[in-house]
Design an enzyme around this catalytic site. Structure first.
Site, PDB file in Angstrom:
ATOM      1  N   LYS A  29      85.208  74.878  17.384  1.00  0.00           N
ATOM      2  CA  LYS A  29      85.954  73.661  17.926  1.00  0.00           C
ATOM      3  C   LYS A  29      85.893  72.459  17.116  1.00  0.00           C
ATOM      4  CE  LYS A  29      83.940  73.133  22.125  1.00  0.00           C
ATOM      5  NZ  LYS A  29      82.984  72.880  23.007  1.00  0.00           N
ATOM      6  N   LYS A  62      73.979  73.155  18.353  1.00  0.00           N
ATOM      7  CA  LYS A  62      73.859  73.279  19.957  1.00  0.00           C
ATOM      8  C   LYS A  62      72.348  73.126  20.088  1.00  0.00           C
ATOM      9  CE  LYS A  62      76.224  72.745  23.836  1.00  0.00           C
ATOM     10  NZ  LYS A  62      77.475  72.129  23.845  1.00  0.00           N
ATOM     11  N   GLY A 116      75.760  65.175  24.886  1.00  0.00           N
ATOM     12  CA  GLY A 116      75.231  66.021  26.311  1.00  0.00           C
ATOM     13  C   GLY A 116      75.848  67.336  26.386  1.00  0.00           C
ATOM     14  N   ASP A 117      75.509  67.816  27.374  1.00  0.00           N
ATOM     15  CA  ASP A 117      76.268  69.191  27.934  1.00  0.00           C
ATOM     16  C   ASP A 117      75.535  69.469  29.467  1.00  0.00           C
ATOM     17  OD1 ASP A 117      77.969  71.707  26.809  1.00  0.00           O
ATOM     18  OD2 ASP A 117      76.495  72.462  28.177  1.00  0.00           O
ATOM     19  N   SER A 150      83.200  62.135  20.522  1.00  0.00           N
ATOM     20  CA  SER A 150      81.928  62.216  20.047  1.00  0.00           C
ATOM     21  C   SER A 150      82.172  61.744  18.614  1.00  0.00           C
ATOM     22  CB  SER A 150      81.231  63.460  20.105  1.00  0.00           C
ATOM     23  OG  SER A 150      80.408  63.424  21.433  1.00  0.00           O
TER      24      SER A 150
HETATM   25  P1  NDP Z   1      77.238  68.936  34.444  1.00  0.00           P
HETATM   26  O1  NDP Z   1      76.237  69.228  34.474  1.00  0.00           O
HETATM   27  O2  NDP Z   1      78.020  67.379  34.488  1.00  0.00           O
HETATM   28  O3  NDP Z   1      78.148  69.769  35.530  1.00  0.00           O
HETATM   29  C1  NDP Z   1      77.805  71.124  35.515  1.00  0.00           C
HETATM   30  C2  NDP Z   1      78.743  71.767  36.753  1.00  0.00           C
HETATM   31  O4  NDP Z   1      78.949  73.148  36.678  1.00  0.00           O
HETATM   32  C3  NDP Z   1      77.981  71.343  37.944  1.00  0.00           C
HETATM   33  O5  NDP Z   1      78.889  71.292  39.280  1.00  0.00           O
HETATM   34  C4  NDP Z   1      77.118  72.454  38.132  1.00  0.00           C
HETATM   35  O6  NDP Z   1      76.610  72.644  39.426  1.00  0.00           O
HETATM   36  C5  NDP Z   1      77.997  73.580  37.813  1.00  0.00           C
HETATM   37  N1  NDP Z   1      77.227  74.787  37.118  1.00  0.00           N
HETATM   38  C6  NDP Z   1      76.414  74.603  36.008  1.00  0.00           C
HETATM   39  N2  NDP Z   1      75.886  75.864  35.674  1.00  0.00           N
HETATM   40  C7  NDP Z   1      76.314  76.854  36.582  1.00  0.00           C
HETATM   41  C8  NDP Z   1      76.056  78.076  37.090  1.00  0.00           C
HETATM   42  N3  NDP Z   1      75.171  78.870  36.419  1.00  0.00           N
HETATM   43  N4  NDP Z   1      76.552  78.770  38.331  1.00  0.00           N
HETATM   44  C9  NDP Z   1      77.487  77.864  38.790  1.00  0.00           C
HETATM   45  N5  NDP Z   1      77.822  76.693  38.595  1.00  0.00           N
HETATM   46  C10 NDP Z   1      77.144  76.049  37.662  1.00  0.00           C
HETATM   47  O7  NDP Z   1      77.985  69.534  32.991  1.00  0.00           O
HETATM   48  P2  NDP Z   1      79.424  69.184  32.199  1.00  0.00           P
HETATM   49  O8  NDP Z   1      80.566  69.083  33.217  1.00  0.00           O
HETATM   50  O9  NDP Z   1      79.161  68.464  31.058  1.00  0.00           O
HETATM   51  O10 NDP Z   1      79.655  70.751  31.563  1.00  0.00           O
HETATM   52  C11 NDP Z   1      80.434  71.654  32.480  1.00  0.00           C
HETATM   53  C12 NDP Z   1      80.902  72.949  31.091  1.00  0.00           C
HETATM   54  O11 NDP Z   1      81.858  72.137  30.457  1.00  0.00           O
HETATM   55  C13 NDP Z   1      79.742  73.297  30.448  1.00  0.00           C
HETATM   56  O12 NDP Z   1      80.321  74.904  30.390  1.00  0.00           O
HETATM   57  C14 NDP Z   1      79.596  72.795  29.368  1.00  0.00           C
HETATM   58  O13 NDP Z   1      79.382  73.515  28.054  1.00  0.00           O
HETATM   59  C15 NDP Z   1      81.364  72.356  29.118  1.00  0.00           C
HETATM   60  N6  NDP Z   1      81.396  71.331  27.931  1.00  0.00           N
HETATM   61  C16 NDP Z   1      80.990  69.980  28.560  1.00  0.00           C
HETATM   62  C17 NDP Z   1      81.611  69.073  27.516  1.00  0.00           C
HETATM   63  C18 NDP Z   1      80.837  67.462  27.734  1.00  0.00           C
HETATM   64  O14 NDP Z   1      81.273  66.666  26.983  1.00  0.00           O
HETATM   65  N7  NDP Z   1      79.970  67.258  28.739  1.00  0.00           N
HETATM   66  C19 NDP Z   1      82.397  69.066  26.309  1.00  0.00           C
HETATM   67  C20 NDP Z   1      82.886  70.527  26.356  1.00  0.00           C
HETATM   68  C21 NDP Z   1      82.512  71.507  27.054  1.00  0.00           C
HETATM   69  P3  NDP Z   1      74.858  72.421  39.994  1.00  0.00           P
HETATM   70  O15 NDP Z   1      74.878  71.077  39.886  1.00  0.00           O
HETATM   71  O16 NDP Z   1      74.805  73.079  41.313  1.00  0.00           O
HETATM   72  O17 NDP Z   1      74.014  73.066  38.782  1.00  0.00           O
HETATM   73  O1  2IT Z   2      80.580  71.675  24.185  1.00  0.00           O
HETATM   74  C1  2IT Z   2      80.778  70.668  23.753  1.00  0.00           C
HETATM   75  O2  2IT Z   2      81.689  70.334  22.802  1.00  0.00           O
HETATM   76  C2  2IT Z   2      79.793  69.476  24.101  1.00  0.00           C
HETATM   77  N1  2IT Z   2      78.925  69.724  24.804  1.00  0.00           N
HETATM   78  C3  2IT Z   2      80.101  68.122  23.593  1.00  0.00           C
HETATM   79  C4  2IT Z   2      79.354  67.917  22.231  1.00  0.00           C
HETATM   80  C5  2IT Z   2      79.390  66.656  21.556  1.00  0.00           C
HETATM   81  O3  2IT Z   2      78.875  66.581  20.526  1.00  0.00           O
HETATM   82  O4  2IT Z   2      80.152  65.692  21.940  1.00  0.00           O
END
Ligand code: NDP
Ligand code: 2IT
Length: 447
Positions: free
Chosen positions: A117, A129, A168-169, A380
């Site tokens: 990525k 990670k 974050g993640d 980022s």
């Molecule tokens: P958040 O913590 O902000 O939100 C996660 C959401 O997904 C919540 O609604 C949560 O529900 C739900 N969720 C998490 N785990 C589960 C599970 N095991 N089963 C069902 N629902 C689940 O995280 P993000 O929005 O930042 O991340 C979401 C996805 O995007 C992840 O896969 C992450 O790796 C990916 N991602 C994030 C990036 C970023 O910049 N933040 C960048 C690239 C990818 P609940 O509150 O009930 O747990």
């Molecule tokens: O999965 C992802 O790419 C992230 N959670 C963001 C990683 C980052 O360094 O901004």
């Protein structure tokens, strides 16, 4: 698509033997190896150099104890992780995930995907990670702070603005990055860009909060346009209701789509009139409550327990934005049956291998996570640039760069897929494009 190349099959076997019981990691590696079959068949240097054997082995794995005291004065212990997977093209870069399901196999799959990525973003970032099996649900702000401080008290010695830059993640957002940054600053007596996703007053970048969701829509928009479609008047289902889901909803709506569903790990909401994002932001970003609360704002909407049912809602485009393997074969079939023609991944490894087979069998457009969700880490990277030059760019400047990067990523995936005779297979295109840059750098550097 199957793994049939003898040499790559041998690598897959070794990965599974050396990393037992890490099914998500095995899955992530296998998907890449399948895509690399035509690459090693065309250019023997990728076999002779042993670069793929080297690539599947993390450069460094750090596991540590995270002790902290809860509000009742009781000791709690969690496990912390940082996998520094690959630094061929830049310092390790990638998020931190706090979730009870976290174990080494999850962090390794995420770190492995991050290599490709980050390579696709065109910015100089290696792959890493980290995270913890800490469950923030129901914890007080003080408990979150003490956990973050304890986590960083060990992690700080392994990271740095030119070494490894976490972000974050899942369950790690602005609040957690603040506590982590504060502890790093205090221990090291330095104010540096050691984390991204920082607050805007202390080194953060405009657009970082929106970047993953916006970037997902920009990538998808390019993929749709290349196939004679657009978001305009399309019905969209988005899973999750966290950072990525919220800003994907915002941008998809702005681009003319109607988003009709969101979920959290308890259940999903269906609002046929289109999601009221202001209400969702209030519930999720301000009050940190469950998505079910949406009914208090819109009693005419539906709420259903469980997440899986969200994929049975008829839609044109599905944007999974919650977690890995959230779309399985059955859900993919339900989407296809209802006429969904495009799945583009906000969450990392959203789809099981069987679900991906269903997309291809039904000629659906498929935007793989490591390309489609690269906007977050791309911004980022832009935050790191701004920190290095001690300047901050405007929202429009960063958003403009994000748009350009997502277009470049799509074009690159498209071109590589065509070059290797797999036109329209953006998964293969992403894996090949991400791989070549990293592998060539590893060969040049001799490690
Ligand atoms: P958040 O913590 O902000 O939100 C996660 C959401 O997904 C919540 O609604 C949560 O529900 C739900 N969720 C998490 N785990 C589960 C599970 N095991 N089963 C069902 N629902 C689940 O995280 P993000 O929005 O930042 O991340 C979401 C996805 O995007 C992840 O896969 C992450 O790796 C990916 N991602 C994030 C990036 C970023 O910049 N933040 C960048 C690239 C990818 P609940 O509150 O009930 O747990
Ligand atoms: O999965 C992802 O790419 C992230 N959670 C963001 C990683 C980052 O360094 O901004």
């Amino acid at each position: 698509m199957k793994l049939t190349n003898e040499y790559l099959l041998g690598i897959q076997k070794k990965v599974e033997e050396k990393n037992p019981a890490e099914s998500e990691f095995h899955q992530a590696v296998k998907e890449v190896l399948i895509s690399l079959q035509p690459v090693v068949e065309k250019d023997p240097k990728y076999i002779e150099s042993g670069v793929i054997e080297r690539l599947v082995e993390p450069e460094r794995v750090i596991m540590f104890r995270v002790p902290w005291v809860d509000d009742n004065g009781k000791w709690q212990v969690n496990r912390g992780f940082r996998v520094q997977f690959n630094s061929a093209i830049g310092p390790y870069k990638g998020g931190l995930r706090f979730h009870p399901s976290v174990y080494l196999g999850i962090i390794k799959f995420l770190g492995f995907e991050q290599i490709f990525k980050n390579s696709l973003t065109t910015l100089p970032m290696g792959g890493g990670k980290g995270g913890s099996d800490f469950d923030p649900k129901g914890k007080s702000d003080g408990e979150i702070m003490r956990f973050c401080q304890s986590f960083m008290t060990e992690l700080y010695r392994h990271i740095g603005p030119d070494t490894d830059v976490p972000a974050g993640d899942i369950n790690v957002g602005g609040r957690e990055i603040g506590y982590l940054f504060g502890q790093y600053k205090r221990i090291t007596n330095t104010f540096t860009g050691v984390l991204t996703g920082k607050g805007l007053q202390w080194g953060g970048s405009l657009t970082r909060t929106e970047a993953t969701g916006y970037g997902l829509c920009y990538f998808t928009e390019n993929m749709l346009a290349a196939n004679g479609k657009s978001f305009k008047d399309q019905t969209v289902v988005i899973s999750g209701s966290g950072n990525v889901a919220i800003y994907a909803t915002e941008k998809a709506t702005e681009l003319g789509a109607k988003v009709v569903a969101l979920c959290d790990s308890n259940g999903y909401i269906y609002d046929k009139n289109g999601i009221d994002l202001k209400a969702v932001k209030q519930i999720k970003e301000v009050e940190r409550k469950r998505i079910k609360e949406y009914l208090n704002y819109h009693p005419e909407a539906e709420y259903h327990d469980g997440c899986k049912g969200i994929w049975t809602i008829p839609c044109d485009i599905a944007l999974p934005c919650a977690t890995q393997n959230e779309i399985d074969e059955q859900s993919a079939q339900a989407l296809a049956k209802n006429g969904c023609y495009c799945v583009s991944e906000g969450s990392n490894m959203s789809s099981t291998p069987a679900a991906i087979e269903v997309y291809f069998a039904n000629n659906m457009l498929y935007g793989p996570a490591k390309a489609a969700n690269a906007g977050g880490v791309a911004v980022s990277g832009l935050e790191m640039s701004q920190n290095s030059e001690r300047l901050s760019w405007t929202f429009e400047e960063v958003d403009g760069k994000l748009k350009d990067i997502m277009k470049d990523i799509f074009d690159n995936c498209d071109a590589r897929a065509k070059e290797y005779g797999m036109e329209g297979n953006y998964m293969a295109g992403a894996n090949i494009a991400g791989f070549i840059k990293v592998a060539d750098s590893m060969i040049a550097q001799g490690n």
